[in-house]
Design a protein around this motif. Sequence first.
Motif, mmCIF file in Angstrom:
data_model
loop_
_atom_site.group_PDB
_atom_site.id
_atom_site.type_symbol
_atom_site.label_atom_id
_atom_site.label_comp_id
_atom_site.label_asym_id
_atom_site.label_seq_id
_atom_site.Cartn_x
_atom_site.Cartn_y
_atom_site.Cartn_z
ATOM 1 N N LEU A 22 0.870 -1.166 0.000
ATOM 2 C CA LEU A 22 0.000 0.000 0.000
ATOM 3 C C LEU A 22 0.908 1.216 0.000
ATOM 4 C CD1 LEU A 22 -2.723 1.449 0.316
ATOM 5 C CD2 LEU A 22 -2.487 1.140 2.781
ATOM 6 N N VAL A 23 0.733 2.087 -0.957
ATOM 7 C CA VAL A 23 1.594 3.246 -1.086
ATOM 8 C C VAL A 23 0.769 4.499 -0.859
ATOM 9 C CG1 VAL A 23 3.132 4.516 -2.610
ATOM 10 C CG2 VAL A 23 3.045 2.026 -2.740
ATOM 11 N N LEU A 24 1.178 5.305 0.087
ATOM 12 C CA LEU A 24 0.520 6.572 0.352
ATOM 13 C C LEU A 24 1.335 7.676 -0.287
ATOM 14 C CD1 LEU A 24 -0.229 6.111 4.155
ATOM 15 C CD2 LEU A 24 -1.726 5.608 2.215
ATOM 16 N N VAL A 25 0.712 8.410 -1.187
ATOM 17 C CA VAL A 25 1.388 9.529 -1.829
ATOM 18 C C VAL A 25 0.997 10.770 -1.041
ATOM 19 C CG1 VAL A 25 1.657 10.847 -3.938
ATOM 20 C CG2 VAL A 25 1.260 8.389 -4.054
ATOM 21 N N SER A 26 1.959 11.326 -0.324
ATOM 22 C CA SER A 26 1.627 12.477 0.506
ATOM 23 C C SER A 26 2.730 13.511 0.460
ATOM 24 C CB SER A 26 1.403 12.034 1.954
ATOM 25 O OG SER A 26 2.595 11.482 2.467
ATOM 26 N N HIS A 73 -7.085 12.899 -3.304
ATOM 27 C CA HIS A 73 -7.993 13.964 -2.890
ATOM 28 C C HIS A 73 -7.529 15.300 -3.471
ATOM 29 C CE1 HIS A 73 -10.663 16.360 -0.425
ATOM 30 N NE2 HIS A 73 -9.628 17.101 -0.080
ATOM 31 N N SER A 74 -8.463 16.105 -3.957
ATOM 32 C CA SER A 74 -8.204 17.433 -4.478
ATOM 33 C C SER A 74 -7.199 17.361 -5.632
ATOM 34 C CB SER A 74 -7.742 18.370 -3.351
ATOM 35 O OG SER A 74 -7.712 19.704 -3.807
ATOM 36 N N LEU A 75 -6.051 18.025 -5.524
ATOM 37 C CA LEU A 75 -5.041 17.929 -6.575
ATOM 38 C C LEU A 75 -4.544 16.496 -6.716
ATOM 39 C CD1 LEU A 75 -2.928 21.171 -6.028
ATOM 40 C CD2 LEU A 75 -4.475 20.676 -7.918
ATOM 41 N N GLY A 76 -4.563 15.748 -5.616
ATOM 42 C CA GLY A 76 -4.147 14.348 -5.652
ATOM 43 C C GLY A 76 -5.020 13.505 -6.567
ATOM 44 N N PRO A 103 -12.072 16.198 -6.510
ATOM 45 C CA PRO A 103 -11.021 16.673 -7.406
ATOM 46 C C PRO A 103 -11.021 18.195 -7.472
ATOM 47 C CG PRO A 103 -12.265 14.910 -8.437
ATOM 48 C CD PRO A 103 -13.000 15.286 -7.182
ATOM 49 N N ALA A 104 -9.846 18.781 -7.401
ATOM 50 C CA ALA A 104 -9.715 20.245 -7.385
ATOM 51 C C ALA A 104 -10.375 20.861 -8.614
ATOM 52 C CB ALA A 104 -8.244 20.631 -7.326
#
Length: 176
Positions: A22-26, A73-76, A103-104
Amino acid sequence: TEIYTLSLHDALPISPKDPDPLVLVSNLLQLTSYRQAMDNVPVVGRRVADFLVFLQEEGMIRVADTRVHLIGHSLGAHVCGMAGLFRRRSAGVPLTRITGTDPAMPGYQQRPAEEKLDASDASFVDVVHTDSGEYGEYVTLGHADFFVNGGGPNQPDCAVVKDPTQRSEERRAGKE
Protein backbone atom coordinates in the motif's frame (compact mmCIF):
# COMPACT_ATOMS: atom_id res chain seq x y z
CA THR A 1 -0.41 -5.20 4.53
CA GLU A 2 2.44 -2.85 5.26
CA ILE A 3 2.11 0.84 4.48
CA TYR A 4 4.81 2.71 2.56
CA THR A 5 5.06 6.41 1.87
CA LEU A 6 6.19 7.38 -1.62
CA SER A 7 8.90 10.01 -1.42
CA LEU A 8 10.83 11.50 -4.28
CA HIS A 9 14.08 11.47 -2.33
CA ASP A 10 13.95 8.38 -0.11
CA ALA A 11 14.34 4.75 -1.11
CA LEU A 12 11.32 2.62 -0.35
CA PRO A 13 11.65 -0.39 1.95
CA ILE A 14 9.65 -2.77 -0.23
CA SER A 15 9.73 -6.48 0.35
CA PRO A 16 8.58 -9.13 -2.16
CA LYS A 17 7.22 -10.99 0.91
CA ASP A 18 4.43 -8.42 1.20
CA PRO A 19 1.83 -9.45 -1.39
CA ASP A 20 -0.17 -6.22 -1.25
CA PRO A 21 1.98 -3.11 -0.88
CA LEU A 22 0.00 0.00 0.00
CA VAL A 23 1.59 3.25 -1.09
CA LEU A 24 0.52 6.57 0.35
CA VAL A 25 1.39 9.53 -1.83
CA SER A 26 1.63 12.48 0.51
CA ASN A 27 3.27 15.87 0.76
CA LEU A 28 4.39 15.76 -2.86
CA LEU A 29 2.46 18.88 -3.77
CA GLN A 30 3.19 21.00 -0.70
CA LEU A 31 4.84 24.03 -2.23
CA THR A 32 4.64 27.75 -1.74
CA SER A 33 1.49 28.27 -3.80
CA TYR A 34 -1.53 26.48 -5.18
CA ARG A 35 -0.43 27.52 -8.69
CA GLN A 36 2.97 25.84 -8.22
CA ALA A 37 1.32 22.71 -6.85
CA MET A 38 -1.12 22.65 -9.77
CA ASP A 39 1.72 23.04 -12.26
CA ASN A 40 3.48 20.06 -10.67
CA VAL A 41 0.51 17.69 -10.94
CA PRO A 42 1.81 16.17 -14.23
CA VAL A 43 5.31 15.80 -12.77
CA VAL A 44 4.05 13.99 -9.68
CA GLY A 45 1.68 11.90 -11.83
CA ARG A 46 4.67 10.81 -13.92
CA ARG A 47 6.57 9.86 -10.74
CA VAL A 48 3.67 7.75 -9.50
CA ALA A 49 3.48 6.03 -12.91
CA ASP A 50 7.27 5.44 -12.78
CA PHE A 51 6.87 3.97 -9.30
CA LEU A 52 4.26 1.53 -10.63
CA VAL A 53 6.79 0.49 -13.29
CA PHE A 54 9.33 -0.06 -10.50
CA LEU A 55 6.85 -2.26 -8.61
CA GLN A 56 6.25 -4.24 -11.79
CA GLU A 57 9.97 -4.66 -12.48
CA GLU A 58 10.50 -5.88 -8.91
CA GLY A 59 7.75 -8.47 -9.35
CA MET A 60 5.43 -6.76 -6.86
CA ILE A 61 2.61 -6.19 -9.37
CA ARG A 62 1.62 -7.21 -12.89
CA VAL A 63 0.84 -4.72 -15.66
CA ALA A 64 -2.94 -4.99 -15.21
CA ASP A 65 -2.87 -5.91 -11.52
CA THR A 66 -6.34 -5.65 -9.99
CA ARG A 67 -4.79 -4.81 -6.61
CA VAL A 68 -3.61 -1.42 -7.91
CA HIS A 69 -6.15 1.19 -6.83
CA LEU A 70 -5.03 4.81 -6.76
CA ILE A 71 -6.93 7.18 -4.48
CA GLY A 72 -6.39 10.93 -4.48
CA HIS A 73 -7.99 13.96 -2.89
CA SER A 74 -8.20 17.43 -4.48
CA LEU A 75 -5.04 17.93 -6.58
CA GLY A 76 -4.15 14.35 -5.65
CA ALA A 77 -7.17 13.15 -7.65
CA HIS A 78 -5.69 14.81 -10.74
CA VAL A 79 -2.27 13.32 -9.89
CA CYS A 80 -3.92 9.89 -9.97
CA GLY A 81 -5.50 10.76 -13.31
CA MET A 82 -2.14 11.80 -14.75
CA ALA A 83 -0.52 8.62 -13.35
CA GLY A 84 -3.25 6.57 -15.05
CA LEU A 85 -2.70 8.39 -18.34
CA PHE A 86 1.08 7.91 -18.25
CA ARG A 87 0.72 4.28 -17.15
CA ARG A 88 -1.71 3.51 -19.98
CA ARG A 89 0.62 5.15 -22.51
CA SER A 90 3.68 3.24 -21.28
CA ALA A 91 2.12 -0.18 -20.56
CA GLY A 92 -0.62 -0.16 -23.17
CA VAL A 93 -3.27 -1.13 -20.61
CA PRO A 94 -5.18 1.05 -18.15
CA LEU A 95 -4.96 0.92 -14.38
CA THR A 96 -7.74 -1.09 -12.82
CA ARG A 97 -9.22 1.60 -10.59
CA ILE A 98 -8.86 5.23 -9.52
CA THR A 99 -10.95 6.93 -6.85
CA GLY A 100 -11.00 10.71 -6.75
CA THR A 101 -12.36 12.58 -3.74
CA ASP A 102 -13.26 16.21 -4.35
CA PRO A 103 -11.02 16.67 -7.41
CA ALA A 104 -9.72 20.24 -7.38
CA MET A 105 -11.71 22.68 -9.49
CA PRO A 106 -9.77 25.98 -9.38
CA GLY A 107 -7.65 26.12 -12.52
CA TYR A 108 -9.12 22.93 -13.99
CA GLN A 109 -12.45 24.07 -15.44
CA GLN A 110 -11.09 24.68 -18.95
CA ARG A 111 -8.34 22.04 -19.00
CA PRO A 112 -8.62 19.18 -21.47
CA ALA A 113 -9.45 15.70 -20.16
CA GLU A 114 -5.85 14.47 -20.52
CA GLU A 115 -4.70 17.10 -18.00
CA LYS A 116 -7.07 16.08 -15.21
CA LEU A 117 -8.87 13.06 -13.78
CA ASP A 118 -11.33 11.53 -16.22
CA ALA A 119 -12.94 8.18 -17.07
CA SER A 120 -10.20 7.18 -19.54
CA ASP A 121 -7.52 7.11 -16.81
CA ALA A 122 -8.47 3.64 -15.50
CA SER A 123 -10.84 0.77 -16.26
CA PHE A 124 -13.05 2.13 -13.48
CA VAL A 125 -12.96 5.68 -12.13
CA ASP A 126 -15.24 6.65 -9.27
CA VAL A 127 -15.46 10.16 -7.90
CA VAL A 128 -16.93 11.42 -4.64
CA HIS A 129 -18.03 15.08 -4.66
CA THR A 130 -18.64 16.89 -1.34
CA ASP A 131 -17.40 20.38 -2.20
CA SER A 132 -18.66 20.93 -5.75
CA GLY A 133 -18.46 24.43 -7.09
CA GLU A 134 -16.35 25.81 -4.25
CA TYR A 135 -13.00 24.02 -4.32
CA GLY A 136 -14.11 20.77 -5.96
CA GLU A 137 -15.28 19.90 -9.48
CA TYR A 138 -19.02 20.04 -10.08
CA VAL A 139 -19.03 18.03 -13.32
CA THR A 140 -18.97 14.27 -13.72
CA LEU A 141 -15.44 12.99 -14.32
CA GLY A 142 -15.62 9.23 -13.84
CA HIS A 143 -17.64 6.16 -14.67
CA ALA A 144 -19.52 6.68 -11.39
CA ASP A 145 -19.78 10.07 -9.69
CA PHE A 146 -21.35 10.41 -6.25
CA PHE A 147 -22.59 13.84 -5.19
CA VAL A 148 -22.95 13.45 -1.41
CA ASN A 149 -25.90 15.53 -0.18
CA GLY A 150 -26.04 17.12 -3.62
CA GLY A 151 -22.26 17.56 -3.70
CA GLY A 152 -22.39 21.19 -2.64
CA PRO A 153 -19.91 22.95 -0.38
CA ASN A 154 -22.32 23.26 2.55
CA GLN A 155 -22.43 19.76 4.00
CA PRO A 156 -24.49 18.97 7.12
CA ASP A 157 -22.56 19.42 10.38
CA CYS A 158 -19.54 20.92 8.59
CA ALA A 159 -18.37 24.44 9.37
CA VAL A 160 -17.93 26.85 6.47
CA VAL A 161 -14.19 27.40 6.06
CA LYS A 162 -12.84 30.13 3.80
CA ASP A 163 -9.24 28.89 3.84
CA PRO A 164 -9.13 25.09 4.16
CA THR A 165 -5.34 25.16 4.37
CA GLN A 166 -5.41 27.39 7.44
CA ARG A 167 -8.17 25.32 8.99
CA SER A 168 -6.18 22.09 8.61
CA GLU A 169 -3.13 23.79 10.12
CA GLU A 170 -5.25 24.84 13.12
CA ARG A 171 -6.42 21.28 13.55
CA ARG A 172 -2.87 19.91 13.40
CA ALA A 173 -1.75 22.46 15.96
CA GLY A 174 -4.69 21.64 18.25
CA LYS A 175 -6.11 25.19 18.09
CA GLU A 176 -9.68 24.18 17.37
